[in-house]
Design a protein around this motif. Sequence first.
Motif, mmCIF file in Angstrom:
data_model
loop_
_atom_site.group_PDB
_atom_site.id
_atom_site.type_symbol
_atom_site.label_atom_id
_atom_site.label_comp_id
_atom_site.label_asym_id
_atom_site.label_seq_id
_atom_site.Cartn_x
_atom_site.Cartn_y
_atom_site.Cartn_z
ATOM 1 N N GLY A 225 -44.697 65.890 -109.870
ATOM 2 C CA GLY A 225 -43.254 66.056 -109.727
ATOM 3 C C GLY A 225 -42.621 64.791 -109.202
ATOM 4 N N PRO A 226 -41.327 64.780 -109.107
ATOM 5 C CA PRO A 226 -40.647 63.594 -108.566
ATOM 6 C C PRO A 226 -41.009 63.390 -107.109
ATOM 7 N N TRP A 227 -40.825 62.174 -106.633
ATOM 8 C CA TRP A 227 -41.054 61.901 -105.217
ATOM 9 C C TRP A 227 -40.168 62.823 -104.382
ATOM 10 N N ASP A 257 -30.701 58.954 -107.175
ATOM 11 C CA ASP A 257 -30.346 58.458 -108.503
ATOM 12 C C ASP A 257 -31.569 57.940 -109.252
ATOM 13 N N ALA A 258 -32.569 57.507 -108.503
ATOM 14 C CA ALA A 258 -33.795 57.008 -109.128
ATOM 15 C C ALA A 258 -34.778 58.123 -109.450
ATOM 16 N N GLY A 259 -34.395 59.366 -109.154
ATOM 17 C CA GLY A 259 -35.239 60.493 -109.532
ATOM 18 C C GLY A 259 -35.919 61.211 -108.401
ATOM 19 N N ALA A 260 -35.736 60.788 -107.157
ATOM 20 C CA ALA A 260 -36.385 61.448 -106.027
ATOM 21 C C ALA A 260 -35.665 62.752 -105.678
ATOM 22 N N ALA A 261 -36.415 63.716 -105.198
ATOM 23 C CA ALA A 261 -35.841 64.965 -104.701
ATOM 24 C C ALA A 261 -35.663 64.831 -103.191
ATOM 25 N N ALA A 413 -45.219 52.475 -100.646
ATOM 26 C CA ALA A 413 -44.747 51.254 -101.305
ATOM 27 C C ALA A 413 -44.141 51.562 -102.664
ATOM 28 N N ARG A 414 -44.724 52.524 -103.390
ATOM 29 C CA ARG A 414 -44.173 52.876 -104.693
ATOM 30 C C ARG A 414 -42.790 53.524 -104.539
ATOM 31 N N ILE A 415 -42.621 54.327 -103.503
ATOM 32 C CA ILE A 415 -41.302 54.913 -103.264
ATOM 33 C C ILE A 415 -40.319 53.822 -102.865
ATOM 34 N N ALA A 416 -40.778 52.895 -102.041
ATOM 35 C CA ALA A 416 -39.910 51.790 -101.632
ATOM 36 C C ALA A 416 -39.455 50.964 -102.817
ATOM 37 N N ALA A 444 -45.123 62.798 -112.627
ATOM 38 C CA ALA A 444 -46.061 62.186 -111.686
ATOM 39 C C ALA A 444 -45.700 60.751 -111.363
ATOM 40 N N ARG A 445 -44.938 60.107 -112.210
ATOM 41 C CA ARG A 445 -44.532 58.722 -111.987
ATOM 42 C C ARG A 445 -43.120 58.618 -111.399
ATOM 43 N N GLY A 446 -42.642 59.705 -110.850
ATOM 44 C CA GLY A 446 -41.326 59.695 -110.231
ATOM 45 C C GLY A 446 -40.189 59.839 -111.207
ATOM 46 N N GLY A 447 -40.468 60.351 -112.422
ATOM 47 C CA GLY A 447 -39.420 60.487 -113.432
ATOM 48 C C GLY A 447 -38.423 61.577 -113.096
ATOM 49 N N ARG A 448 -37.207 61.379 -113.553
ATOM 50 C CA ARG A 448 -36.130 62.351 -113.347
ATOM 51 C C ARG A 448 -35.320 62.467 -114.630
#
Length: 562
Positions: A225-227, A257-261, A413-416, A444-448
Motif C-alpha cells: 500500500g502507499p506509505w 500529494d505524492a501518494g502517502a496516506a 529515506a525512501r519516504i524522505a 508497494a512503491r508508494g503509488g497513488r
Amino acid sequence: MSGALERVRAAYARIAQVDRPEVWIDLRPQEDTEAEAAAIDARIGAGERLPLAGTVFAVKGNIDVAGLPTTAGCPSYAYRPEADAPVVARLRAAGSVVLGTTNLDQFATGLVGTRSPYGAVRNAVDPAYVSGGSSSGSAVAVALGIADFALGTDTAGSGRVPAAFNGIVGLKPTPGLVPTEGVVPACASLDCVTVFARTLPDAEQALSLMAAPAEPAAAPPRSPGPWRIAIPDARQLGELDKGWAEAFEEAAVRLADAGAALLPVDLEPFTEAAAMLYEGAFVAERYAAVGAFVDRHVGSPDLDPTVAGIISRARDVPAHLLYADRERLAALRSRALASLGDADALLLPTAPGHPSLAEVAADPLGANARLGRFTNSTNLFGLAAVAVPAGEVAGLPFGVMLIGPAFTDERLARIADLLTSPPLRVAVVGAHLSGQPLNGQLLARGGRLLRTTTTAPVYRLYALDTAPPKPGLVRSCEGGTAIEAEVWLLPAEGLGSLLAALPRPMALGSVELADGSFVPGFLCEPEALNGAREITAYGGWRAALAGGPSPHPSRREDTGAS
C-alpha cells in the motif's frame, strides 16, 4: 590533475574563501591531505575500486581521527588516539579524505552550537543565528560546501537539528546499526554516529559504508500500500516559530500529494519522554561519561559553564529515580508505538524554532531545552530518523524529520525522497489497473491513484499470451480508439525500480491522454503482437476481461498494427 587531489585542493580553497575558523578544532595540514589524495588517485589509476574516491569529509571533534587530538570540545580533555574510530576507518578505506575535526557543543551536550571554548559556530545561511548543536561544525562544513559529507553524533537530536538549521540532510541510524567505538560518549547507551550531506544519496552511501561489515538487521515487515505517515494534531506541536506551522503543513500536503496516506497520532508519549532526557534521571549517564573530569577541573576556562553545570548536577541523581524513570519510559514507549500503529513513519518539524545567537545568550538553558522537544525521545525509544530540508521560512532553512521503527532506516529515506523529489506520473491500461493482479507493484512503491481517464483515440489494444494475462497498447495510424487508463503518481525511485523489473514485451513510452497531455506509460513492442487477439473494440482491458461479444463485432482484428 585527477579526482581526489583536485577535490582536496578545492576544499582548502573553500575554507579560505568562507573564513569560518570556528567550524574547526583541528585541520589537517594541506600537504598531508594532498599526499593521501594523490595516493588514492594512483590506486584508482591502477584499477582499484574505491566508492568514495574524490570526496572529502569532516569529523566531529568527539570521534577519534588518528594523528589529531580528540577534544570533545574541551582542550584540557584532549588525548591523541592511536587509531581511527571504526566509522572513520571505514570511510577512509573507501577512498574519502579526512579534512579535520570540527567544533561542537562541549562533550556533545547541547543543541545550539554555542557551548564551546573554540567559539560559537554561526549558521551557514545567516551568521546571526545558531547553527544547531552539538554537531555544529560538521553540519556547517557540509552546508558551506567545504566537505562532501561529515560525521556527527546524535543523542538528543544533534545529528538532526543542525541539519534542519543549515538546510542539509541528517541521517540518524537505528541505535546499534553503526559502531560507536572511538567516540567520547555523551550517554553511551543512547549515542549514535550520524551523517550530514547535501543530498540523501550521498548520506545513504556514507552510512552504508559505516555500517559494514556488520550484518544488517531486517526491517519490520509491512503490508502493501502507499506509505503511511503519522501526523500529529497541530495543537500537540505546541508553540512554533512564526510561519513554521504553515511550513510543516505544506510538507504534510506534499507527502499526501505524492501518494502517502496521512494518519492521526497521539504525540503526548513522545513529548513526555523527550522531557525526561534532561529533567529526569537519564542525565546521570552524562556524569558517568565525563563527570569525574569535570569535577577535577571546576572553574577551568576550558569548561563551558552551562555544560559543566548540567553534568555536575547529574552527579546527585539517586539510583531509585533512574529505575523509576526506566519503568516510566517503558510505559511511554509502549504508548508511543501503539499510537503509531502500522504507520511507516512519524512526520515532525525537526525543531520548534530557530533561535538567534542573542536569544541563546539571553537564555542558554531555556532556548536549548526548547529545541529538543521533538528529537529527544527518538533514541530513548530506540527508533531511526532522517532529517531533510522542507523549504524556507523568513529566509532561513526549515526542516522536517521522519521517525520510524528500528531498522527502517532505508524505508525512511525512501519516504524522505517524496519531500526532496517530486513524484512522477505514469499511465497504466492493463494488469496494473486498480484491482488487477499487478496493481500491488504500484502500491508497494508508494503509488497513488491520481485519476481515471482514457487515452487519446489513437491506440489499439491486444490480449497478450502472458502470465498473468495483460494487454499490449500500441499507437496506430488508423483504426485507433480511446482506451480506459489510470494515471498514478509514483516517487522517482519507485518508478525506477518498477521499470527495472518490467518484463518484455512491455516498455515505457509516452502515452497521449484524452486531454492532449503526454505522460509516461506502458506500451508494447510491436513484434509481440504477432498472433495476438485485438481487443480495441472493448475500449479497455477491464471491459475485455468481462467477456461477451465485441461491442463492435464488425471491426477488423489486425495484429499488424504499430
